[in-house]
Enzyme design. Structure first.
Site, PDB file in Angstrom:
ATOM      1  N   PRO A  23      -0.349 -19.350  -8.752  1.00  0.00           N
ATOM      2  CA  PRO A  23      -1.751 -19.787  -8.819  1.00  0.00           C
ATOM      3  C   PRO A  23      -2.098 -20.623  -7.591  1.00  0.00           C
ATOM      4  CG  PRO A  23      -0.396 -21.100 -10.315  1.00  0.00           C
ATOM      5  CD  PRO A  23       0.497 -20.027  -9.746  1.00  0.00           C
ATOM      6  N   LEU A  24      -3.223 -20.302  -6.941  1.00  0.00           N
ATOM      7  CA  LEU A  24      -3.559 -20.910  -5.652  1.00  0.00           C
ATOM      8  C   LEU A  24      -5.033 -21.288  -5.599  1.00  0.00           C
ATOM      9  CD1 LEU A  24      -1.566 -18.181  -3.775  1.00  0.00           C
ATOM     10  CD2 LEU A  24      -1.018 -20.629  -3.620  1.00  0.00           C
ATOM     11  N   THR A  25      -5.293 -22.560  -5.475  1.00  0.00           N
ATOM     12  CA  THR A  25      -6.671 -23.056  -5.353  1.00  0.00           C
ATOM     13  C   THR A  25      -7.215 -22.690  -3.975  1.00  0.00           C
ATOM     14  OG1 THR A  25      -6.368 -24.829  -6.942  1.00  0.00           O
ATOM     15  CG2 THR A  25      -8.036 -25.183  -5.249  1.00  0.00           C
ATOM     16  N   GLN A  98      -4.766 -19.236 -14.921  1.00  0.00           N
ATOM     17  CA  GLN A  98      -4.222 -20.580 -15.129  1.00  0.00           C
ATOM     18  C   GLN A  98      -5.330 -21.495 -15.661  1.00  0.00           C
ATOM     19  OE1 GLN A  98      -3.099 -23.400 -12.035  1.00  0.00           O
ATOM     20  NE2 GLN A  98      -1.051 -23.542 -12.922  1.00  0.00           N
ATOM     21  N   ALA A 176       1.349 -28.987 -14.775  1.00  0.00           N
ATOM     22  CA  ALA A 176       2.090 -29.409 -13.585  1.00  0.00           C
ATOM     23  C   ALA A 176       1.195 -30.234 -12.662  1.00  0.00           C
ATOM     24  CB  ALA A 176       2.604 -28.174 -12.847  1.00  0.00           C
ATOM     25  N   TYR A 179      -1.793 -33.290 -13.081  1.00  0.00           N
ATOM     26  CA  TYR A 179      -3.122 -33.208 -13.700  1.00  0.00           C
ATOM     27  C   TYR A 179      -3.042 -33.693 -15.160  1.00  0.00           C
ATOM     28  CZ  TYR A 179      -4.398 -31.002  -9.366  1.00  0.00           C
ATOM     29  OH  TYR A 179      -4.620 -30.776  -8.032  1.00  0.00           O
ATOM     30  N   GLY A 296       8.584 -22.392  -2.091  1.00  0.00           N
ATOM     31  CA  GLY A 296       9.163 -22.132  -0.776  1.00  0.00           C
ATOM     32  C   GLY A 296      10.266 -21.087  -0.776  1.00  0.00           C
ATOM     33  N   ARG A 318       2.207 -19.439  -0.639  1.00  0.00           N
ATOM     34  CA  ARG A 318       1.728 -19.235   0.726  1.00  0.00           C
ATOM     35  C   ARG A 318       2.004 -17.831   1.247  1.00  0.00           C
ATOM     36  NH1 ARG A 318       4.278 -25.007   2.039  1.00  0.00           N
ATOM     37  NH2 ARG A 318       5.631 -24.099   0.450  1.00  0.00           N
TER      38      ARG A 318
END
Ligand code: 8OZ
Length: 360
Positions: A23-25, A98, A176, A179, A296, A318
């Site tokens: 999940p990527l904002t 998410q 996670a 938050y 990573g 990424r």
């Protein structure tokens, strides 16, 4: 021997491979906090992932903490997300959403009627957030009263139902990155007394009530959860992360969730913070669903981790931003595109939908 490229059944979801888009904002929501046409294209381009975890999406207007994040509380948002899920399913992919509540990581200018953010505590975080005025310190929160918790859980339940109505294959509970749920979990933030403060069991109560509500609404086989035991992002670590997260995973086991997604080390940073060991394998052993790891991962480490049975699924963040055809590149050992780090948050197509794929 199992490889990263083998299919896997995860709860109710039959995945084509074990490569997950984390999940990527990206802060590209359009008017009304809806995913727009660019977002449809962005996810469609990445549909060869075994599973896409669509970006953190606020469950209610009060759950937002950053500008232009797409929500899952309104009928208009459900309709807009349906375009995304149809596009991904049209390519043969699977996608979950998410579910996010930022808690105290927000600014009043982003909230209805300039309200204060809500949290387990009324102590302000040492953090900034992105608003119309740029990056500014977060607002002082208001501690939720115990009698407000049922309505909060109802917001989570309704958001999960909305996600299914929008065509998602399931949801991931965002517990996670410091938050709201983690603001209850950790004794470094949670200064409450009563049923939601104090002991580990009390601090984990909100998380477990959210899980029960969502699994009850849409089924445990369509529900996953993400944890980050060693991430300090906007809050210090718990005084005993191993005991806290060990308890959480043990209590999650009877629900039979589809998967447990763990960020190893510092989110987006070092996998092995100095002087802060954490035994993820202990959690893995206690986990009944699929075990998803993140943070990573290189191609070599991902291949080895799955081959060794240390994880069922590997989530890439990424790498999936820069490389829409990541699955093919990993399979072929091809180089990935370079990430344009200045285009991560906000803006348009640049650094979002214009990354190249390999030619046939
Ligand atoms: C980066 C920027 C804003 C939010 C998280 C949802 O860390 C996020 C996030 C990441 O989980």
């Amino acid at each position: 021997m199992t490889t990263l490229f083998d299919p896997i059944q995860v709860g109710d979801m039959a995945l084509a491979n074990r490569i997950v888009m984390a999940p990527l904002t990206r802060n590209r929501a359009i008017e009304g906090n809806k995913p727009g046409p660019l977002t449809v294209e962005y996810y469609r381009q990445r549909a060869t992932a075994g599973l896409i975890i669509a970006e953190a999406s606020p469950i209610s207007p009060l759950a937002q903490g950053y500008l232009d994040t797409p929500g899952i509380w309104s009928a208009e948002q459900v309709a807009a997300w349906r375009e995304v899920t149809s596009a991904v399913h049209g390519e043969g992919g699977k996608i979950v959403l998410q579910l996010w509540h930022v808690g105290r990581i927000s600014h009043s200018s982003l909230l209805p009627d300039g309200a204060a953010p809500v949290s387990s505590t009324d102590r302000v975080a040492n953090a900034s957030t992105f608003t119309r005025e740029g990056f500014i310190p977060v607002s002082k929160p208001r501690a939720l009263r115990d009698d407000e918790i049922p309505a909060l859980i109802e917001d989570y339940r309704r958001a999960a139902r909305n996600a299914i109505d929008a065509g998602f294959d399931g949801v991931e509970i965002h517990a996670a990155n410091t938050y709201l749920i983690e603001q209850f979990l950790r004794d470094s933030v949670n200064d409450r007394s009563g049923p939601y403060g104090g002991s580990i069991a009390n601090r984990a109560r909100l998380l477990l009530e959210v899980v029960a509500a969502i699994a009850g609404e849409i089924g445990a086989g369509r529900t996953g959860i993400r944890l980050s035991p060693m991430t300090t992002f906007t809050a210090p670590l718990d005084s005993d992360p191993q005991a806290l997260y060990g308890y959480v995973v043990e209590q999650l086991a009877p629900f039979g969730l589809a998967y447990l997604h763990v960020i190893e080390g510092e989110t987006g940073g070092t996998r092995t913070p100095e002087g802060k060991p954490f035994d993820y394998e202990a959690l893995h052993r206690a986990c009944k669903g699929a075990w998803m790891v993140n943070n990573g991962y290189s191609r070599d480490l991902a291949l080895q981790t799955v081959a060794d049975g240390k994880a069922d699924l590997v989530a890439f963040g990424r790498s999936f931003i820069s490389t829409p055809d990541l699955v093919r590149r990993l399979r072929e050992g091809a180089a990935l595109n370079e990430l344009r780090a200045d285009k991560l948050y906000g803006g348009g197509a640049e650094g979002y939908t214009d990354y190249p794929t390999l030619a046939n």
